[in-house]
Write an enzyme that holds these catalytic residues in place. Sequence first.
Site, PDB file in Angstrom:
ATOM      1  N   TRP A 154      -3.880  -4.889  -4.187  1.00  0.00           N
ATOM      2  CA  TRP A 154      -5.016  -5.084  -5.091  1.00  0.00           C
ATOM      3  C   TRP A 154      -6.164  -5.846  -4.452  1.00  0.00           C
ATOM      4  CZ3 TRP A 154      -5.610 -10.199  -4.879  1.00  0.00           C
ATOM      5  CH2 TRP A 154      -4.481 -10.972  -4.621  1.00  0.00           C
ATOM      6  N   ASN A 155      -5.974  -6.459  -3.265  1.00  0.00           N
ATOM      7  CA  ASN A 155      -6.985  -7.435  -2.821  1.00  0.00           C
ATOM      8  C   ASN A 155      -8.270  -6.796  -2.286  1.00  0.00           C
ATOM      9  OD1 ASN A 155      -5.617  -6.640  -0.520  1.00  0.00           O
ATOM     10  ND2 ASN A 155      -5.644  -8.649   0.434  1.00  0.00           N
ATOM     11  N   ARG A 163      -9.242   3.213   4.170  1.00  0.00           N
ATOM     12  CA  ARG A 163      -8.715   2.983   5.526  1.00  0.00           C
ATOM     13  C   ARG A 163      -7.508   3.889   5.797  1.00  0.00           C
ATOM     14  NH1 ARG A 163      -7.548  -3.234   7.190  1.00  0.00           N
ATOM     15  NH2 ARG A 163      -5.441  -2.813   6.458  1.00  0.00           N
ATOM     16  N   LYS A 178      -0.585   5.683  -4.178  1.00  0.00           N
ATOM     17  CA  LYS A 178      -0.189   4.803  -5.281  1.00  0.00           C
ATOM     18  C   LYS A 178      -0.911   3.465  -5.122  1.00  0.00           C
ATOM     19  CE  LYS A 178       2.564   1.591  -5.970  1.00  0.00           C
ATOM     20  NZ  LYS A 178       1.692   0.789  -6.852  1.00  0.00           N
ATOM     21  N   PRO A 179      -1.985   3.283  -5.894  1.00  0.00           N
ATOM     22  CA  PRO A 179      -2.703   2.014  -5.796  1.00  0.00           C
ATOM     23  C   PRO A 179      -1.970   0.919  -6.577  1.00  0.00           C
ATOM     24  CG  PRO A 179      -3.791   3.458  -7.378  1.00  0.00           C
ATOM     25  CD  PRO A 179      -2.598   4.213  -6.856  1.00  0.00           C
ATOM     26  N   ALA A 180      -2.388  -0.326  -6.381  1.00  0.00           N
ATOM     27  CA  ALA A 180      -1.788  -1.430  -7.141  1.00  0.00           C
ATOM     28  C   ALA A 180      -2.178  -1.303  -8.615  1.00  0.00           C
ATOM     29  CB  ALA A 180      -2.273  -2.760  -6.583  1.00  0.00           C
ATOM     30  N   GLY A 232       0.699  -4.237   2.156  1.00  0.00           N
ATOM     31  CA  GLY A 232       1.185  -5.162   1.135  1.00  0.00           C
ATOM     32  C   GLY A 232       1.976  -6.276   1.791  1.00  0.00           C
ATOM     33  N   SER A 233       2.851  -6.878   1.022  1.00  0.00           N
ATOM     34  CA  SER A 233       3.592  -8.039   1.519  1.00  0.00           C
ATOM     35  C   SER A 233       4.692  -7.620   2.493  1.00  0.00           C
ATOM     36  CB  SER A 233       4.210  -8.784   0.342  1.00  0.00           C
ATOM     37  OG  SER A 233       5.106  -7.935  -0.326  1.00  0.00           O
ATOM     38  N   GLU A 254       1.113  -2.383   7.185  1.00  0.00           N
ATOM     39  CA  GLU A 254       0.103  -3.453   7.279  1.00  0.00           C
ATOM     40  C   GLU A 254       0.572  -4.553   6.331  1.00  0.00           C
ATOM     41  OE1 GLU A 254      -2.382  -3.596   9.307  1.00  0.00           O
ATOM     42  OE2 GLU A 254      -2.442  -1.549  10.060  1.00  0.00           O
ATOM     43  N   LEU A 255       1.174  -5.587   6.901  1.00  0.00           N
ATOM     44  CA  LEU A 255       1.904  -6.542   6.052  1.00  0.00           C
ATOM     45  C   LEU A 255       1.217  -7.911   6.005  1.00  0.00           C
ATOM     46  CD1 LEU A 255       5.477  -5.444   7.206  1.00  0.00           C
ATOM     47  CD2 LEU A 255       4.085  -4.530   5.345  1.00  0.00           C
ATOM     48  N   CYS A 288      -5.253 -10.853   3.841  1.00  0.00           N
ATOM     49  CA  CYS A 288      -4.149 -10.955   4.802  1.00  0.00           C
ATOM     50  C   CYS A 288      -4.593 -11.665   6.074  1.00  0.00           C
ATOM     51  CB  CYS A 288      -3.646  -9.561   5.141  1.00  0.00           C
ATOM     52  SG  CYS A 288      -4.977  -8.457   5.637  1.00  0.00           S
ATOM     53  N   GLU A 385       2.083 -17.729   2.765  1.00  0.00           N
ATOM     54  CA  GLU A 385       0.743 -17.141   2.682  1.00  0.00           C
ATOM     55  C   GLU A 385       0.102 -17.695   1.407  1.00  0.00           C
ATOM     56  OE1 GLU A 385       0.962 -12.873   2.504  1.00  0.00           O
ATOM     57  OE2 GLU A 385      -0.938 -12.636   3.549  1.00  0.00           O
TER      58      GLU A 385
HETATM   59  P1  NAP Z   1       2.893  -6.290  -2.696  1.00  0.00           P
HETATM   60  O1  NAP Z   1       3.472  -7.025  -3.823  1.00  0.00           O
HETATM   61  O2  NAP Z   1       3.717  -6.075  -1.495  1.00  0.00           O
HETATM   62  O3  NAP Z   1       2.382  -4.898  -3.278  1.00  0.00           O
HETATM   63  C1  NAP Z   1       1.688  -3.944  -2.497  1.00  0.00           C
HETATM   64  C2  NAP Z   1       1.846  -2.577  -3.121  1.00  0.00           C
HETATM   65  O4  NAP Z   1       3.215  -2.190  -3.042  1.00  0.00           O
HETATM   66  C3  NAP Z   1       1.473  -2.516  -4.600  1.00  0.00           C
HETATM   67  O5  NAP Z   1       0.888  -1.268  -4.867  1.00  0.00           O
HETATM   68  C4  NAP Z   1       2.830  -2.663  -5.251  1.00  0.00           C
HETATM   69  O6  NAP Z   1       2.886  -2.202  -6.583  1.00  0.00           O
HETATM   70  C5  NAP Z   1       3.698  -1.847  -4.330  1.00  0.00           C
HETATM   71  N1  NAP Z   1       5.132  -2.140  -4.416  1.00  0.00           N
HETATM   72  C6  NAP Z   1       5.734  -3.313  -4.718  1.00  0.00           C
HETATM   73  N2  NAP Z   1       7.079  -3.166  -4.670  1.00  0.00           N
HETATM   74  C7  NAP Z   1       7.324  -1.877  -4.326  1.00  0.00           C
HETATM   75  C8  NAP Z   1       8.512  -1.118  -4.115  1.00  0.00           C
HETATM   76  N3  NAP Z   1       9.731  -1.646  -4.238  1.00  0.00           N
HETATM   77  N4  NAP Z   1       8.376   0.184  -3.780  1.00  0.00           N
HETATM   78  C9  NAP Z   1       7.158   0.733  -3.644  1.00  0.00           C
HETATM   79  N5  NAP Z   1       5.999   0.071  -3.837  1.00  0.00           N
HETATM   80  C10 NAP Z   1       6.082  -1.229  -4.159  1.00  0.00           C
HETATM   81  O7  NAP Z   1       1.546  -6.995  -2.170  1.00  0.00           O
HETATM   82  P2  NAP Z   1       0.285  -7.458  -3.021  1.00  0.00           P
HETATM   83  O8  NAP Z   1       0.610  -8.720  -3.725  1.00  0.00           O
HETATM   84  O9  NAP Z   1      -0.270  -6.323  -3.807  1.00  0.00           O
HETATM   85  O10 NAP Z   1      -0.753  -7.726  -1.837  1.00  0.00           O
HETATM   86  C11 NAP Z   1      -0.785  -8.899  -1.125  1.00  0.00           C
HETATM   87  C12 NAP Z   1      -0.042  -8.758   0.198  1.00  0.00           C
HETATM   88  O11 NAP Z   1      -0.605  -7.683   0.949  1.00  0.00           O
HETATM   89  C13 NAP Z   1      -0.200  -9.988   1.079  1.00  0.00           C
HETATM   90  O12 NAP Z   1       1.013 -10.297   1.688  1.00  0.00           O
HETATM   91  C14 NAP Z   1      -1.228  -9.545   2.112  1.00  0.00           C
HETATM   92  O13 NAP Z   1      -1.155 -10.256   3.329  1.00  0.00           O
HETATM   93  C15 NAP Z   1      -0.879  -8.109   2.276  1.00  0.00           C
HETATM   94  N6  NAP Z   1      -2.016  -7.360   2.829  1.00  0.00           N
HETATM   95  C16 NAP Z   1      -1.930  -6.943   4.118  1.00  0.00           C
HETATM   96  C17 NAP Z   1      -3.000  -6.274   4.689  1.00  0.00           C
HETATM   97  C18 NAP Z   1      -2.951  -5.816   6.113  1.00  0.00           C
HETATM   98  O14 NAP Z   1      -3.801  -5.011   6.487  1.00  0.00           O
HETATM   99  N7  NAP Z   1      -2.006  -6.254   6.922  1.00  0.00           N
HETATM  100  C19 NAP Z   1      -4.149  -6.022   3.932  1.00  0.00           C
HETATM  101  C20 NAP Z   1      -4.196  -6.462   2.615  1.00  0.00           C
HETATM  102  C21 NAP Z   1      -3.104  -7.127   2.072  1.00  0.00           C
HETATM  103  P3  NAP Z   1       3.253  -3.264  -7.760  1.00  0.00           P
HETATM  104  O15 NAP Z   1       2.129  -4.237  -7.760  1.00  0.00           O
HETATM  105  O16 NAP Z   1       3.359  -2.451  -8.977  1.00  0.00           O
HETATM  106  O17 NAP Z   1       4.536  -3.930  -7.396  1.00  0.00           O
END
Ligand code: NAP
Length: 483
Positions: A154-155, A163, A178-180, A232-233, A254-255, A288, A385
């Site tokens: 979502w950020n 991207r 699948k967006p957030a 995501g995370s 991309e974590l 991130c 983080e």
């Molecule tokens: P997240 O909780 O990991 O969620 C990311 C995406 O994955 C969301 O669309 C989420 O949907 C989905 N998701 C969660 N659990 C899942 C599962 N079991 N199976 C499939 N999809 C699943 O991360 P966030 O809180 O949205 O974003 C913040 C994190 O992203 C931070 O750690 C940040 O560092 C990282 N990030 C990394 C980059 C990079 O380029 N390295 C860029 C931006 C952000 P739901 O919300 O419905 O769970």
Amino acid sequence: MTVVRDVPKQLFIGGDWQDAESGRTLSVDDPATGEELCQVADASPADGRRAVEAAVAAQAAWAATAPRVRSEILRRAYDIIIARTEDLALLMTLEMGKPLAEARAEVAYAAEFFRWFSEEAVRVDGDMMTAPDGRNRLLVTRQPVGPCLLITPWNFPLAMGTRKIGPAIAAGCTIVLKPAPQTPLSSLALAEILTEAGLPAGVLNIVTTTDAAGVVEPLLRGGQIRKLSFTGSTQVGRILLAQCADTVIRTSMELGGNAPLIVFADADLDVAVEGTMVAKMRNMGESCCAANRIFVHTSVAEEFASRLAARMAALTVGPGTEPGTDVGPLIDNAGRSKAHDLVRDAVKRGATVLTGGELPEGPGCFYPPTVLTGIAPDSAIIDTEIFGPVAAIRTFETEDEAVAAANDTEFGLAAYLFTQNLDRALRVAERLESGMIGINTGLVSNPAAPFGGVKQSGLGREGGRVGIDEFLEYKYLAVPVGA
Ligand code: NAP
């Protein structure tokens, strides 16, 4: 709000806007007020399967479409995004919270991925060589990897989508995105723009859902998805990597990050403070790449901290839609509590608060810009983080000590260093275990650069010349040539 009303609220499958089969919807809320903006379709696993079937059905024709045609669709979409900057920025601010000025900057950044990959689409090259024994000719071509599943956080609601979508389209792959669930509107608006730009039905499919795990896992196990690109995370990345292992799906990950920012004694402090403001406060710290651990040489630490605290205290916190706001709300109450708990834990262990640190009253998920010094080594803020506007400053004496502390993390996404000594800048940059390093700058993101991390910050790169490689497979043809 007109911008919210005008966005489609349904799933986008096979070129049609459709309700979820169950008829269920999910709520999209404004983090500045806590109030609902709208409802959008809430997909079930059956909807996810239909989206994948649409992507699979469109794959062969899309792969056979001329690169120039794919390129021009992306280029037209770039033009449309730029023309609609104001509407897209407002939409993003409403669903995500960032100030309008930052949202406009994200629209430009997001659009650039389409322009960049429109240029890359027509530059996918191959190779031809003579085998060492002189008999065979070895022809190497590259082909689209096939239907891709893209999962975004979502950020950065628009840029995290473009991207991935940009290189996938350029390479000739079809997509299920699948967006957030907190920020689906930017992606839905993007689907409309790409359709207007001429993207054929089925190439891009979008499923919005509150059941990410339930929808995604069967798709990864179903045998039709050839590539997962996830942002995501790290925690969720590990789960998805394990699922992809079972069916040997290619992944880009991309974590999370835990970026160190090092200020050496010979840094220009004006540049260092400015760079730290950018590295820490871009996107309210919800990035991130955000500077998570700030290391300052003891000889300049007090001066640096007081200058940074003065800059942070002068920022205006408020709804992103209001002119003059520098810092919008965090994404939700959970995000805000996490940042505040980290501050309280650090203070309990002896940290000093130079500014901020108090939970404000009233609606919305606001948190004040906060500067902490004297962080004890056992504080949770060091390994977590923060994802909020909190600057945690520690000191160091020697270069070796700074490098060792900076590398003392499982993450390796971004790092920053400030020094006027070129030797030191290059020497330290080579020793830092990070995929991206800002030298005398707090901003590393650039569509023309390979974005990504090492260690548990991820696998693969997005953007730059290598970004399209993530969506292509090599194919080698052996051709014997008679004597
Ligand atoms: P997240 O909780 O990991 O969620 C990311 C995406 O994955 C969301 O669309 C989420 O949907 C989905 N998701 C969660 N659990 C899942 C599962 N079991 N199976 C499939 N999809 C699943 O991360 P966030 O809180 O949205 O974003 C913040 C994190 O992203 C931070 O750690 C940040 O560092 C990282 N990030 C990394 C980059 C990079 O380029 N390295 C860029 C931006 C952000 P739901 O919300 O419905 O769970």
